[in-house]
Scaffold this motif. Sequence first.
Motif, mmCIF file in Angstrom:
data_model
loop_
_atom_site.group_PDB
_atom_site.id
_atom_site.type_symbol
_atom_site.label_atom_id
_atom_site.label_comp_id
_atom_site.label_asym_id
_atom_site.label_seq_id
_atom_site.Cartn_x
_atom_site.Cartn_y
_atom_site.Cartn_z
ATOM 1 N N GLY A 1 0.815 -1.212 0.000
ATOM 2 C CA GLY A 1 0.000 0.000 0.000
ATOM 3 C C GLY A 1 0.844 1.255 0.000
ATOM 4 N N TYR A 2 0.368 2.250 0.689
ATOM 5 C CA TYR A 2 1.054 3.539 0.720
ATOM 6 C C TYR A 2 0.822 4.187 2.086
ATOM 7 N N PRO A 3 1.731 5.068 2.476
ATOM 8 C CA PRO A 3 1.581 5.716 3.782
ATOM 9 C C PRO A 3 0.476 6.769 3.756
ATOM 10 N N GLY A 4 -0.117 6.983 4.887
ATOM 11 C CA GLY A 4 -1.094 8.057 5.013
ATOM 12 C C GLY A 4 -0.389 9.396 5.185
ATOM 13 N N ASP A 5 -1.167 10.426 5.221
ATOM 14 C CA ASP A 5 -0.629 11.766 5.440
ATOM 15 C C ASP A 5 -1.172 12.306 6.751
ATOM 16 N N PRO A 6 -0.344 13.024 7.515
ATOM 17 C CA PRO A 6 -0.839 13.609 8.763
ATOM 18 C C PRO A 6 -1.781 14.781 8.470
ATOM 19 N N ALA A 7 -2.572 15.134 9.460
ATOM 20 C CA ALA A 7 -3.428 16.311 9.334
ATOM 21 C C ALA A 7 -2.541 17.546 9.192
ATOM 22 N N GLU A 8 -3.018 18.512 8.422
ATOM 23 C CA GLU A 8 -2.274 19.764 8.232
ATOM 24 C C GLU A 8 -3.184 20.940 8.568
ATOM 25 N N LEU A 9 -2.649 21.855 9.363
ATOM 26 C CA LEU A 9 -3.370 23.061 9.749
ATOM 27 C C LEU A 9 -2.461 24.247 9.480
ATOM 28 N N GLU A 10 -2.968 25.216 8.738
ATOM 29 C CA GLU A 10 -2.204 26.442 8.483
ATOM 30 C C GLU A 10 -3.075 27.637 8.840
ATOM 31 N N ILE A 11 -2.600 28.437 9.776
ATOM 32 C CA ILE A 11 -3.330 29.636 10.183
ATOM 33 C C ILE A 11 -2.997 30.761 9.211
ATOM 34 N N ILE A 12 -4.035 31.379 8.673
ATOM 35 C CA ILE A 12 -3.854 32.445 7.685
ATOM 36 C C ILE A 12 -3.909 33.819 8.349
ATOM 37 N N THR A 13 -4.981 34.082 9.106
ATOM 38 C CA THR A 13 -5.112 35.358 9.809
ATOM 39 C C THR A 13 -5.651 35.131 11.211
ATOM 40 N N VAL A 14 -5.311 36.048 12.113
ATOM 41 C CA VAL A 14 -5.847 36.052 13.474
ATOM 42 C C VAL A 14 -6.270 37.479 13.782
ATOM 43 N N LYS A 15 -7.530 37.641 14.197
ATOM 44 C CA LYS A 15 -8.054 38.961 14.548
ATOM 45 C C LYS A 15 -8.747 38.879 15.894
ATOM 46 N N ASP B 1 -0.375 24.314 20.811
ATOM 47 C CA ASP B 1 -1.155 23.085 20.657
ATOM 48 C C ASP B 1 -2.610 23.315 21.059
ATOM 49 N N GLU B 2 -2.833 24.192 22.028
ATOM 50 C CA GLU B 2 -4.194 24.473 22.476
ATOM 51 C C GLU B 2 -5.032 25.035 21.323
ATOM 52 N N VAL B 3 -4.453 25.970 20.570
ATOM 53 C CA VAL B 3 -5.167 26.566 19.439
ATOM 54 C C VAL B 3 -5.409 25.524 18.358
ATOM 55 N N SER B 4 -4.356 24.817 17.958
ATOM 56 C CA SER B 4 -4.518 23.845 16.879
ATOM 57 C C SER B 4 -5.491 22.736 17.281
ATOM 58 N N ASP B 5 -5.455 22.314 18.533
ATOM 59 C CA ASP B 5 -6.394 21.279 18.986
ATOM 60 C C ASP B 5 -7.842 21.756 18.887
ATOM 61 N N GLN B 6 -8.104 23.007 19.281
ATOM 62 C CA GLN B 6 -9.466 23.558 19.187
ATOM 63 C C GLN B 6 -9.932 23.589 17.734
ATOM 64 N N LEU B 7 -9.068 24.080 16.850
ATOM 65 C CA LEU B 7 -9.447 24.209 15.445
ATOM 66 C C LEU B 7 -9.625 22.847 14.776
ATOM 67 N N ILE B 8 -8.715 21.919 15.046
ATOM 68 C CA ILE B 8 -8.798 20.590 14.430
ATOM 69 C C ILE B 8 -10.035 19.854 14.926
ATOM 70 N N GLU B 9 -10.325 19.943 16.208
ATOM 71 C CA GLU B 9 -11.492 19.250 16.746
ATOM 72 C C GLU B 9 -12.771 19.725 16.057
ATOM 73 N N ARG B 10 -12.910 21.027 15.888
ATOM 74 C CA ARG B 10 -14.110 21.554 15.241
ATOM 75 C C ARG B 10 -14.140 21.220 13.751
ATOM 76 N N ALA B 11 -12.994 21.348 13.076
ATOM 77 C CA ALA B 11 -12.940 21.060 11.642
ATOM 78 C C ALA B 11 -13.216 19.586 11.383
ATOM 79 N N ASP B 12 -12.668 18.690 12.212
ATOM 80 C CA ASP B 12 -12.944 17.260 12.054
ATOM 81 C C ASP B 12 -14.424 16.969 12.271
ATOM 82 N N GLY B 13 -15.025 17.608 13.264
ATOM 83 C CA GLY B 13 -16.451 17.414 13.522
ATOM 84 C C GLY B 13 -17.296 17.846 12.341
ATOM 85 N N GLU B 14 -16.942 18.971 11.736
ATOM 86 C CA GLU B 14 -17.678 19.442 10.560
ATOM 87 C C GLU B 14 -17.488 18.495 9.389
ATOM 88 N N ALA B 15 -16.264 18.009 9.191
ATOM 89 C CA ALA B 15 -15.991 17.089 8.082
ATOM 90 C C ALA B 15 -16.771 15.787 8.263
#
Length: 106
Positions: free
Chosen positions: A43-57, A77-91
Amino acid sequence: MANVQTDIVYLTIAGIDDVAFEVTFTYRPETPHVYYLRNGDPGYPGDPAELEIITVKHAKTGADVPDWLRAIFDTSDEVSDQLIERADGEARAEAEAAAEMRADCR
């Protein structure tokens, strides 16, 4: 597939709890490893999740945050965990809705 999303993140800043920030980011969920193909080939390896912050206001004023605060968002990690948790839930919700639509069409 990465898409641009916006979400609110709450942090404690300078002793003030739950300061709200509007974060615009791209997120690509992880893909699983595939150890063997159906025909037995490797088979082939998977890819890790990727998060890139564009803007913060600042959510209340809409003002861009200073560079020192932006650096916290980029490394926290606190910020990325919050964003990933919500984005995964939406996906997951979108995938479930699509599966229901396909089932209804049968």
